[in-house]
Design a protein around this motif. Structure first.
Motif, PDB file in Angstrom:
ATOM      1  N   GLN A   1      35.058  -9.319 -11.425  1.00  8.79           N
ATOM      2  CA  GLN A   1      35.321 -10.671 -10.939  1.00  8.79           C
ATOM      3  C   GLN A   1      34.572 -10.904  -9.636  1.00  8.79           C
ATOM      4  OE1 GLN A   1      37.053 -12.962 -12.528  1.00  8.79           O
ATOM      5  NE2 GLN A   1      37.645 -11.603 -14.212  1.00  8.79           N
ATOM      6  N   ARG A   2      33.828 -12.002  -9.577  1.00  3.20           N
ATOM      7  CA  ARG A   2      33.152 -12.386  -8.339  1.00  3.20           C
ATOM      8  C   ARG A   2      33.342 -13.876  -8.151  1.00  3.20           C
ATOM      9  NH1 ARG A   2      27.096 -10.495  -8.481  1.00  3.20           N
ATOM     10  NH2 ARG A   2      27.218 -11.323  -6.356  1.00  3.20           N
ATOM     11  N   ASP A   3      33.665 -14.282  -6.927  1.00  5.66           N
ATOM     12  CA  ASP A   3      33.945 -15.685  -6.653  1.00  5.66           C
ATOM     13  C   ASP A   3      32.725 -16.571  -6.868  1.00  5.66           C
ATOM     14  OD1 ASP A   3      36.551 -15.133  -6.034  1.00  5.66           O
ATOM     15  OD2 ASP A   3      36.216 -15.046  -3.867  1.00  5.66           O
ATOM     16  N   THR A   4      31.543 -15.978  -6.820  1.00  5.83           N
ATOM     17  CA  THR A   4      30.324 -16.782  -6.929  1.00  5.83           C
ATOM     18  C   THR A   4      29.807 -16.879  -8.360  1.00  5.83           C
ATOM     19  OG1 THR A   4      28.978 -14.831  -6.427  1.00  5.83           O
ATOM     20  CG2 THR A   4      29.617 -16.271  -4.572  1.00  5.83           C
ATOM     21  N   ILE A   5      30.496 -16.270  -9.316  1.00  9.11           N
ATOM     22  CA  ILE A   5      30.062 -16.308 -10.715  1.00  9.11           C
ATOM     23  C   ILE A   5      31.205 -16.809 -11.590  1.00  9.11           C
ATOM     24  CG2 ILE A   5      29.304 -14.945 -12.696  1.00  9.11           C
ATOM     25  CD1 ILE A   5      27.807 -13.130 -10.849  1.00  9.11           C
ATOM     26  N   VAL A   6      30.915 -17.807 -12.404  1.00 10.74           N
ATOM     27  CA  VAL A   6      31.877 -18.302 -13.403  1.00 10.74           C
ATOM     28  C   VAL A   6      31.432 -17.762 -14.749  1.00 10.74           C
ATOM     29  CG1 VAL A   6      32.859 -20.324 -14.531  1.00 10.74           C
ATOM     30  CG2 VAL A   6      32.398 -20.374 -12.079  1.00 10.74           C
ATOM     31  N   ARG A   7      32.312 -17.040 -15.424  1.00  8.01           N
ATOM     32  CA  ARG A   7      31.966 -16.412 -16.700  1.00  8.01           C
ATOM     33  C   ARG A   7      32.575 -17.206 -17.861  1.00  8.01           C
ATOM     34  NH1 ARG A   7      30.322 -11.008 -15.412  1.00  8.01           N
ATOM     35  NH2 ARG A   7      30.774 -10.543 -13.212  1.00  8.01           N
ATOM     36  N   HIS A   8      31.754 -17.469 -18.864  1.00  6.11           N
ATOM     37  CA  HIS A   8      32.197 -18.127 -20.086  1.00  6.11           C
ATOM     38  C   HIS A   8      32.039 -17.137 -21.233  1.00  6.11           C
ATOM     39  CE1 HIS A   8      31.942 -22.086 -17.998  1.00  6.11           C
ATOM     40  NE2 HIS A   8      30.917 -21.511 -17.396  1.00  6.11           N
ATOM     41  N   HIS A   9      32.982 -17.155 -22.154  1.00  5.11           N
ATOM     42  CA  HIS A   9      32.961 -16.210 -23.267  1.00  5.11           C
ATOM     43  C   HIS A   9      32.889 -16.984 -24.576  1.00  5.11           C
ATOM     44  CE1 HIS A   9      33.850 -12.959 -20.472  1.00  5.11           C
ATOM     45  NE2 HIS A   9      34.775 -13.739 -19.952  1.00  5.11           N
ATOM     46  N   ARG A  10      31.672 -17.167 -25.082  1.00  3.96           N
ATOM     47  CA  ARG A  10      31.439 -17.834 -26.362  1.00  3.96           C
ATOM     48  C   ARG A  10      30.240 -17.178 -27.024  1.00  3.96           C
ATOM     49  NH1 ARG A  10      34.212 -22.536 -27.384  1.00  3.96           N
ATOM     50  NH2 ARG A  10      32.785 -22.974 -29.105  1.00  3.96           N
ATOM     51  N   PRO A  11      30.236 -17.150 -28.353  1.00  4.30           N
ATOM     52  CA  PRO A  11      29.079 -16.537 -29.034  1.00  4.30           C
ATOM     53  C   PRO A  11      27.800 -17.342 -28.823  1.00  4.30           C
ATOM     54  CG  PRO A  11      30.533 -17.630 -30.614  1.00  4.30           C
ATOM     55  CD  PRO A  11      31.255 -17.626 -29.300  1.00  4.30           C
ATOM     56  N   LEU A  12      26.689 -16.637 -28.772  1.00  9.05           N
ATOM     57  CA  LEU A  12      25.376 -17.255 -28.669  1.00  9.05           C
ATOM     58  C   LEU A  12      24.476 -16.671 -29.758  1.00  9.05           C
ATOM     59  CD1 LEU A  12      24.777 -17.004 -24.800  1.00  9.05           C
ATOM     60  CD2 LEU A  12      25.267 -19.097 -26.071  1.00  9.05           C
ATOM     61  N   SER A  13      23.706 -17.524 -30.405  1.00 12.29           N
ATOM     62  CA  SER A  13      22.727 -17.043 -31.373  1.00 12.29           C
ATOM     63  C   SER A  13      21.402 -16.808 -30.660  1.00 12.29           C
ATOM     64  CB  SER A  13      22.541 -18.064 -32.506  1.00 12.29           C
ATOM     65  OG  SER A  13      21.856 -19.218 -32.014  1.00 12.29           O
ATOM     66  N   ASP A  14      20.481 -16.142 -31.333  1.00 10.65           N
ATOM     67  CA  ASP A  14      19.166 -15.915 -30.735  1.00 10.65           C
ATOM     68  C   ASP A  14      18.471 -17.236 -30.422  1.00 10.65           C
ATOM     69  OD1 ASP A  14      19.556 -13.208 -30.927  1.00 10.65           O
ATOM     70  OD2 ASP A  14      18.383 -12.969 -32.771  1.00 10.65           O
ATOM     71  N   ASP A  15      18.719 -18.256 -31.243  1.00 13.77           N
ATOM     72  CA  ASP A  15      18.090 -19.565 -31.026  1.00 13.77           C
ATOM     73  C   ASP A  15      18.655 -20.269 -29.795  1.00 13.77           C
ATOM     74  OD1 ASP A  15      16.506 -19.232 -33.241  1.00 13.77           O
ATOM     75  OD2 ASP A  15      17.848 -20.316 -34.589  1.00 13.77           O
ATOM     76  N   ASP A  16      19.821 -19.807 -29.318  1.00 11.48           N
ATOM     77  CA  ASP A  16      20.449 -20.426 -28.147  1.00 11.48           C
ATOM     78  C   ASP A  16      19.879 -19.920 -26.831  1.00 11.48           C
ATOM     79  OD1 ASP A  16      22.230 -21.968 -29.622  1.00 11.48           O
ATOM     80  OD2 ASP A  16      23.760 -20.404 -29.660  1.00 11.48           O
ATOM     81  N   ILE A  17      19.001 -18.929 -26.885  1.00  8.20           N
ATOM     82  CA  ILE A  17      18.598 -18.214 -25.665  1.00  8.20           C
ATOM     83  C   ILE A  17      17.088 -18.302 -25.468  1.00  8.20           C
ATOM     84  CG2 ILE A  17      18.629 -15.982 -24.476  1.00  8.20           C
ATOM     85  CD1 ILE A  17      21.031 -15.227 -26.258  1.00  8.20           C
ATOM     86  N   THR A  18      16.684 -18.503 -24.230  1.00  8.61           N
ATOM     87  CA  THR A  18      15.281 -18.459 -23.847  1.00  8.61           C
ATOM     88  C   THR A  18      15.160 -17.626 -22.582  1.00  8.61           C
ATOM     89  OG1 THR A  18      13.306 -19.814 -23.439  1.00  8.61           O
ATOM     90  CG2 THR A  18      15.369 -20.569 -22.448  1.00  8.61           C
ATOM     91  N   GLN A  19      13.962 -17.533 -22.029  1.00 14.01           N
ATOM     92  CA  GLN A  19      13.753 -16.776 -20.786  1.00 14.01           C
ATOM     93  C   GLN A  19      13.048 -17.634 -19.760  1.00 14.01           C
ATOM     94  OE1 GLN A  19      12.089 -12.900 -20.484  1.00 14.01           O
ATOM     95  NE2 GLN A  19      13.268 -12.039 -22.194  1.00 14.01           N
ATOM     96  N   ILE A  20      13.499 -17.523 -18.526  1.00 10.96           N
ATOM     97  CA  ILE A  20      12.835 -18.162 -17.389  1.00 10.96           C
ATOM     98  C   ILE A  20      12.758 -17.132 -16.271  1.00 10.96           C
ATOM     99  CG2 ILE A  20      12.977 -19.970 -15.642  1.00 10.96           C
ATOM    100  CD1 ILE A  20      14.445 -21.719 -17.617  1.00 10.96           C
ATOM    101  N   ASP A  21      11.564 -16.884 -15.794  1.00 14.74           N
ATOM    102  CA  ASP A  21      11.357 -15.889 -14.729  1.00 14.74           C
ATOM    103  C   ASP A  21      11.974 -14.544 -15.082  1.00 14.74           C
ATOM    104  OD1 ASP A  21      10.015 -17.772 -13.256  1.00 14.74           O
ATOM    105  OD2 ASP A  21      11.760 -18.345 -12.062  1.00 14.74           O
ATOM    106  N   GLY A  22      11.919 -14.198 -16.360  1.00 14.71           N
ATOM    107  CA  GLY A  22      12.394 -12.889 -16.777  1.00 14.71           C
ATOM    108  C   GLY A  22      13.893 -12.759 -16.963  1.00 14.71           C
ATOM    109  N   VAL A  23      14.652 -13.854 -16.767  1.00 12.18           N
ATOM    110  CA  VAL A  23      16.101 -13.790 -16.971  1.00 12.18           C
ATOM    111  C   VAL A  23      16.471 -14.623 -18.188  1.00 12.18           C
ATOM    112  CG1 VAL A  23      16.545 -13.415 -14.526  1.00 12.18           C
ATOM    113  CG2 VAL A  23      16.624 -15.733 -15.449  1.00 12.18           C
ATOM    114  N   LEU A  24      17.555 -14.236 -18.861  1.00  9.92           N
ATOM    115  CA  LEU A  24      18.002 -14.942 -20.053  1.00  9.92           C
ATOM    116  C   LEU A  24      18.742 -16.221 -19.652  1.00  9.92           C
ATOM    117  CD1 LEU A  24      19.318 -11.970 -22.226  1.00  9.92           C
ATOM    118  CD2 LEU A  24      17.063 -13.052 -22.255  1.00  9.92           C
ATOM    119  N   VAL A  25      18.404 -17.310 -20.321  1.00 12.46           N
ATOM    120  CA  VAL A  25      18.972 -18.624 -20.024  1.00 12.46           C
ATOM    121  C   VAL A  25      19.250 -19.321 -21.348  1.00 12.46           C
ATOM    122  CG1 VAL A  25      18.538 -20.860 -18.914  1.00 12.46           C
ATOM    123  CG2 VAL A  25      17.626 -18.773 -17.896  1.00 12.46           C
TER     124      VAL A  25
END
Length: 285
Positions: free
Chosen positions: A50-74
């Motif tokens: 738990q970190r106060d500066t991060i909000v975590r969401h728990h939902r499934p993601l497909s490969d089509d839902d994800i891209t990369q920007i500056d080397g991080v998953l978005v």
């Protein structure tokens, strides 16, 4: 600043963590609230961290839902739009949807509106995606937002101001509305055409962004433009970012109603486009 922060956070998080919601919207270049105090991530797994500066969401993601920007998953554009319009305050939800449409559709000159078939096809694509995700908080707001999103908006202020008008039940305005005057053709940010086609009065709304007229010559041109519109027998009302502040935003509707009194009696307010009381999480965005 946000990108650097996400890159730093990504180094400390699981490799499967995906930046999402308003954080992804900002990384994708969409219109988002100016002060984002936390980072949003989506994870398909539970964690005790738990970190106060991060909000975590728990939902499934497909490969089509994800891209990369500056080397991080978005999350990609479609998923980001849906996540934002189901969770953000309604005015910013419309701003995100408008800007996402502008990003997806080919750019147009101001005097060349987007092809409506393209707009409707994109709208239907996002509506289908929303339905595939199943029931979730904010679905009704999201459907109302998707029905009214428009790539013709040119700034988040225009989108937020238009949302106030739509929530009050005024008809959907014409964006970048052409107005002919003795001094030439001008385009209002949005407005309504009133009266019969052969003798129409245009009710124009202009949103002045911060610093729009810092150049004295630009201010002079704008004053001449406004005078030409009014001299042609049309109406014009100006707003700025200050009008959207909580302390004075209640004054927006009386000014809009005074601009288009012909439309006030028949209006039907849209419940899910009216702001909801903020939740604790929304305050941090």
């Amino acid at each position: 600043m946000l990108r650097a922060r996400c890159v730093a956070d990504a180094a400390r998080l699981s490799p499967q963590t995906v930046f999402s919601h308003v954080t992804a919207a900002a990384l994708l270049g969409l219109w988002v609230p100016p002060r984002i105090e936390v980072v949003h991530v989506t994870q398909t797994f539970k964690t005790k961290s738990q970190r106060d500066t991060i909000v975590r969401h728990h939902r499934p993601l497909s490969d089509d839902d994800i891209t990369q920007i500056d080397g991080v998953l978005v999350t990609g554009l479609t998923r980001t739009v849906i996540d934002c319009i189901t969770s953000l305050p309604v005015e910013w939800a419309l701003a995100v949807a408008d800007s996402a449409m502008r990003l997806r559709l080919p750019p147009r000159r101001r005097d060349q509106p987007h092809d409506r078939d393209e707009v409707e096809a994109l709208r239907e694509e996002w509506v289908r995606y929303l339905a595939q995700l199943g029931p979730m908080r904010g679905c009704r707001q999201a459907r109302d937002i998707l029905r009214r999103a428009d790539p013709g908006s040119e700034s988040p202020g225009e989108s937020r101001l238009r949302c106030v008008a739509l929530a009050a039940g005024l008809p959907a305005p014409i964006l970048q509305m052409p107005v002919h005057t003795a001094e030439g053709l001008f385009h209002a940010d949005f407005g309504w055409a009133l009266g019969p086609p052969h003798d129409r009065t245009f009710a124009c709304v202009e949103f002045d962004g911060r610093g729009k007229y810092e150049d004295p010559s630009e201010q002079s041109r704008e004053e001449a433009r406004q005078s030409a519109i009014i001299a042609a027998g049309h109406r014009l009302e100006r707003f700025s970012g200050e009008d959207l502040l909580n302390e004075v935003r209640h004054l927006i509707l009386p000014r809009l109603f005074a601009l288009v009194p012909e439309l006030v009696e028949a209006r039907e307010p849209v419940v899910h486009l009216n702001p909801r009381p903020p939740r604790r999480r929304n305050r941090r965005l």
